[in-house]
Each structure stands twice: as structure tokens, then as C-alpha cells.
Design a protein around this motif. Sequence first.
Motif, PDB file in Angstrom:
ATOM      1  N   ASP A 224       0.856  -1.174   0.000  1.00 41.06           N
ATOM      2  CA  ASP A 224       0.000   0.000   0.000  1.00 41.06           C
ATOM      3  C   ASP A 224       0.893   1.225   0.000  1.00 41.06           C
ATOM      4  OD1 ASP A 224      -1.642   2.254   1.013  1.00 41.06           O
ATOM      5  OD2 ASP A 224      -3.178   0.708   1.265  1.00 41.06           O
ATOM      6  N   GLN A 225       0.629   2.155  -0.898  1.00 39.63           N
ATOM      7  CA  GLN A 225       1.434   3.366  -0.993  1.00 39.63           C
ATOM      8  C   GLN A 225       1.451   4.122   0.328  1.00 39.63           C
ATOM      9  OE1 GLN A 225       3.014   3.837  -3.732  1.00 39.63           O
ATOM     10  NE2 GLN A 225       3.787   5.925  -3.694  1.00 39.63           N
ATOM     11  N   GLU A 226       0.343   4.088   1.032  1.00 41.60           N
ATOM     12  CA  GLU A 226       0.263   4.783   2.316  1.00 41.60           C
ATOM     13  C   GLU A 226       1.230   4.168   3.317  1.00 41.60           C
ATOM     14  OE1 GLU A 226      -2.916   5.698   5.945  1.00 41.60           O
ATOM     15  OE2 GLU A 226      -3.566   4.603   4.147  1.00 41.60           O
ATOM     16  N   TYR A 227       1.321   2.830   3.338  1.00 41.02           N
ATOM     17  CA  TYR A 227       2.240   2.171   4.257  1.00 41.02           C
ATOM     18  C   TYR A 227       3.689   2.554   3.955  1.00 41.02           C
ATOM     19  CZ  TYR A 227      -1.767  -0.838   5.349  1.00 41.02           C
ATOM     20  OH  TYR A 227      -2.992  -1.318   5.724  1.00 41.02           O
ATOM     21  N   LEU A 228       4.010   2.610   2.677  1.00 37.05           N
ATOM     22  CA  LEU A 228       5.363   2.968   2.286  1.00 37.05           C
ATOM     23  C   LEU A 228       5.685   4.397   2.694  1.00 37.05           C
ATOM     24  CD1 LEU A 228       7.766   1.706   0.955  1.00 37.05           C
ATOM     25  CD2 LEU A 228       6.895   2.420  -1.272  1.00 37.05           C
ATOM     26  N   GLN A 229       4.699   5.271   2.591  1.00 36.10           N
ATOM     27  CA  GLN A 229       4.906   6.673   2.960  1.00 36.10           C
ATOM     28  C   GLN A 229       5.117   6.847   4.460  1.00 36.10           C
ATOM     29  OE1 GLN A 229       1.440   8.614   1.441  1.00 36.10           O
ATOM     30  NE2 GLN A 229       1.945   8.250  -0.707  1.00 36.10           N
ATOM     31  N   LYS A 230       4.469   6.016   5.251  1.00 33.66           N
ATOM     32  CA  LYS A 230       4.520   6.181   6.706  1.00 33.66           C
ATOM     33  C   LYS A 230       5.529   5.267   7.397  1.00 33.66           C
ATOM     34  CE  LYS A 230      -0.291   7.722   7.134  1.00 33.66           C
ATOM     35  NZ  LYS A 230      -1.606   7.471   7.745  1.00 33.66           N
ATOM     36  N   SER A 231       6.273   4.483   6.609  1.00 37.03           N
ATOM     37  CA  SER A 231       7.164   3.491   7.211  1.00 37.03           C
ATOM     38  C   SER A 231       8.498   4.069   7.663  1.00 37.03           C
ATOM     39  CB  SER A 231       7.427   2.359   6.212  1.00 37.03           C
ATOM     40  OG  SER A 231       8.165   2.836   5.083  1.00 37.03           O
ATOM     41  N   ARG A 232       8.744   5.345   7.363  1.00 32.99           N
ATOM     42  CA  ARG A 232      10.067   5.906   7.629  1.00 32.99           C
ATOM     43  C   ARG A 232      10.436   5.908   9.109  1.00 32.99           C
ATOM     44  NH1 ARG A 232      11.753  11.128   8.303  1.00 32.99           N
ATOM     45  NH2 ARG A 232       9.722  11.932   7.685  1.00 32.99           N
ATOM     46  N   LYS A 233       9.465   5.935   9.973  1.00 34.41           N
ATOM     47  CA  LYS A 233       9.794   5.951  11.395  1.00 34.41           C
ATOM     48  C   LYS A 233      10.475   4.658  11.837  1.00 34.41           C
ATOM     49  CE  LYS A 233       5.277   4.346  13.141  1.00 34.41           C
ATOM     50  NZ  LYS A 233       4.137   4.704  14.009  1.00 34.41           N
ATOM     51  N   TYR A 234      10.371   3.620  11.011  1.00 36.08           N
ATOM     52  CA  TYR A 234      11.001   2.338  11.340  1.00 36.08           C
ATOM     53  C   TYR A 234      12.398   2.198  10.739  1.00 36.08           C
ATOM     54  CZ  TYR A 234       6.695   0.621  13.406  1.00 36.08           C
ATOM     55  OH  TYR A 234       5.588   0.457  14.223  1.00 36.08           O
ATOM     56  N   PHE A 235      12.921   3.221  10.083  1.00 31.45           N
ATOM     57  CA  PHE A 235      14.253   3.133   9.506  1.00 31.45           C
ATOM     58  C   PHE A 235      15.319   2.811  10.549  1.00 31.45           C
ATOM     59  CE2 PHE A 235      13.201   6.009   5.612  1.00 31.45           C
ATOM     60  CZ  PHE A 235      12.267   5.074   5.222  1.00 31.45           C
ATOM     61  N   PRO A 236      15.293   3.456  11.733  1.00 32.00           N
ATOM     62  CA  PRO A 236      16.285   3.082  12.744  1.00 32.00           C
ATOM     63  C   PRO A 236      16.146   1.622  13.187  1.00 32.00           C
ATOM     64  CG  PRO A 236      15.331   5.218  13.264  1.00 32.00           C
ATOM     65  CD  PRO A 236      14.499   4.638  12.157  1.00 32.00           C
ATOM     66  N   VAL A 237      14.927   1.096  13.169  1.00 29.52           N
ATOM     67  CA  VAL A 237      14.735  -0.315  13.512  1.00 29.52           C
ATOM     68  C   VAL A 237      15.417  -1.198  12.466  1.00 29.52           C
ATOM     69  CG1 VAL A 237      13.047  -2.139  13.957  1.00 29.52           C
ATOM     70  CG2 VAL A 237      12.545   0.220  14.635  1.00 29.52           C
ATOM     71  N   ILE A 238      15.322  -0.795  11.199  1.00 33.76           N
ATOM     72  CA  ILE A 238      16.023  -1.515  10.141  1.00 33.76           C
ATOM     73  C   ILE A 238      17.521  -1.489  10.415  1.00 33.76           C
ATOM     74  CG2 ILE A 238      16.461  -1.657   7.674  1.00 33.76           C
ATOM     75  CD1 ILE A 238      13.549  -2.239   8.580  1.00 33.76           C
ATOM     76  N   GLY A 239      18.013  -0.352  10.887  1.00 29.21           N
ATOM     77  CA  GLY A 239      19.421  -0.250  11.247  1.00 29.21           C
ATOM     78  C   GLY A 239      19.793  -1.211  12.359  1.00 29.21           C
ATOM     79  N   LEU A 240      18.922  -1.337  13.354  1.00 24.94           N
ATOM     80  CA  LEU A 240      19.154  -2.300  14.429  1.00 24.94           C
ATOM     81  C   LEU A 240      19.278  -3.717  13.876  1.00 24.94           C
ATOM     82  CD1 LEU A 240      16.771  -1.238  17.363  1.00 24.94           C
ATOM     83  CD2 LEU A 240      19.261  -1.353  17.432  1.00 24.94           C
ATOM     84  N   ILE A 241      18.394  -4.050  12.956  1.00 25.65           N
ATOM     85  CA  ILE A 241      18.380  -5.402  12.388  1.00 25.65           C
ATOM     86  C   ILE A 241      19.643  -5.657  11.573  1.00 25.65           C
ATOM     87  CG2 ILE A 241      17.206  -6.928  10.751  1.00 25.65           C
ATOM     88  CD1 ILE A 241      14.573  -5.581  11.621  1.00 25.65           C
ATOM     89  N   VAL A 242      19.972  -4.731  10.685  1.00 30.28           N
ATOM     90  CA  VAL A 242      21.160  -4.890   9.850  1.00 30.28           C
ATOM     91  C   VAL A 242      22.420  -4.947  10.712  1.00 30.28           C
ATOM     92  CG1 VAL A 242      22.574  -3.850   8.036  1.00 30.28           C
ATOM     93  CG2 VAL A 242      20.083  -3.795   7.859  1.00 30.28           C
ATOM     94  N   GLY A 243      22.484  -4.075  11.719  1.00 33.12           N
ATOM     95  CA  GLY A 243      23.631  -4.079  12.614  1.00 33.12           C
ATOM     96  C   GLY A 243      23.740  -5.370  13.397  1.00 33.12           C
ATOM     97  N   PHE A 244      22.600  -5.888  13.869  1.00 36.67           N
ATOM     98  CA  PHE A 244      22.611  -7.133  14.641  1.00 36.67           C
ATOM     99  C   PHE A 244      23.071  -8.303  13.782  1.00 36.67           C
ATOM    100  CE2 PHE A 244      20.418 -10.977  16.210  1.00 36.67           C
ATOM    101  CZ  PHE A 244      20.950 -11.033  17.482  1.00 36.67           C
TER     102      PHE A 244
END
Length: 257
Positions: free
Chosen positions: A27-47
Amino acid sequence: MKKELYLFFTALQFFTRIPIPSWVPFDQEYLQKSRKYFPVIGLIVGFISICAYQGLRQFLNPEISIIFSMILSIWITGAFHEDGLADTFDAFGGGYTKEKILTIMKDSRIGTYGTVSLIIILGLKFKLLVSLQTIDTNYLLISIITAHTLSRFMASLLVDFLPYVQDIDKSKSKPIAITKFSSLPILFGGTIAILPFFLYQQIVLVVIIPIVLIFTGYLGHYFKKKIGGYTGDCLGATQQLTEVFIYLLLSIVWKFI
């Protein structure tokens, strides 16, 4: 809660190669609002990176383990941020006007400036990680998670404080570019970004965060001065430059704690 899961998995799909459940709708809306989880992605990639390092160092020397850990993090993200770094350096290195810079940035081919930037940034990242490893293995592991997490949050801040300047309809960052967030999502991302710092002594948190903010602010100022704002490639370059800058700061701060 279900919507938040959609947002998280959407961010995971957009910024990594990690498969997501088939029941997550696009959903385009989900993609637009997902940015707040970018640091979580960083946690995952770092882990994942530190797990690879810890596993490989049982069989290989630390330097080789660091190289493979870096390779894995690049593969997981599909070299998404490295591509932005190369395009940004090609554009700003070879373009003298806003129009020329944006034209070069749209070119998918890599040039001399982009190639040199990748060699330097990856080489510097490797040497800094080796330096952190010689200090203390646990310090290295925490530093990797910290840099991946905080650098993604810093890059995402540019979206809120700078205008988007490229043709949005042709940009791979279109879903991110058209969305501005309120303070609550920024607070959420910022909280996630600073969590790894509580594994250090408090002085690290007090010293590192303001300096990294200033560094990111300078990058944003430079982008605005040159092209009037940011592009998706600028965000990728910011993530990479900030990640290495954090490693550098952590190497320096260690001498004073």
C-alpha cells in the motif's frame, strides 16, 4: 497494532533483501509512513552484521571477519545506500550547476567520483572497525549497531527539514519524499536510534549525539546550498557518511573514557 506491523514490514522490504510475510499487502500509504522504522532496520542490519562477525571470528582472524561482515551488510541492503553515495559524489563532483548535478544523479552509470568515494568510504570503514576491534570486541559490536541505527535516523531527518528537489515521479525515493511527519514519529525513531548508546558510559551519549547532529546538519546545508534540498541519493550518501563518522567519533571518544 496490525497496521504498525504493515509499516515495519514495508520498511524492511524497501530497505533490505529480507523476505517479508506474504500476508503483508503493498500500500502506498504504508510505504509513505514506514520511515519511522528506519532506525529499527538499522538495528536489524547491525545485529546481523555482528552475528556474522562473531560467528566467523571463531574460524578466521578478526580483520577477515570484519570484511565478511561488511559484505553481508551490503548484500542485505542491496547496496542501496552505497549506490546513493556513489551517485551523489558523481553528481556533486562532476556538476557545477543544479541542473547538471541532478542530470548526473539520474544517470545509473558510475563515474570516477563515485568509484573513488566507494573505495575511500569502504576502506575507511574497514580500518575504523579494525581499530575499534583492537580496543575491545564488545565495544566494536556495540559500535556497529549504534552506527547502523543512528545513521539511518539522521538521514531520515533530512526529509523533514529539507525540500525535495528532483522529479518525484521518476525517483526511487518518491514514497519517502512526499511525506512529512509530526514530532511523534520523529520521537519514536530518535528513541530507537539512541537505545544502543545506553550500553556505553553516559559520556558517550552526551558527546556523540550533538556532534553527529551538527555533521548531519552540515550535509543538509550543503545539499540545500547546491541543489536547494535533497534527493534520494543524498539520503543514501548521508547514511554512509554518517555511519563512518560515528565510527570515527567512537574511536576518538574511547581515549577519554
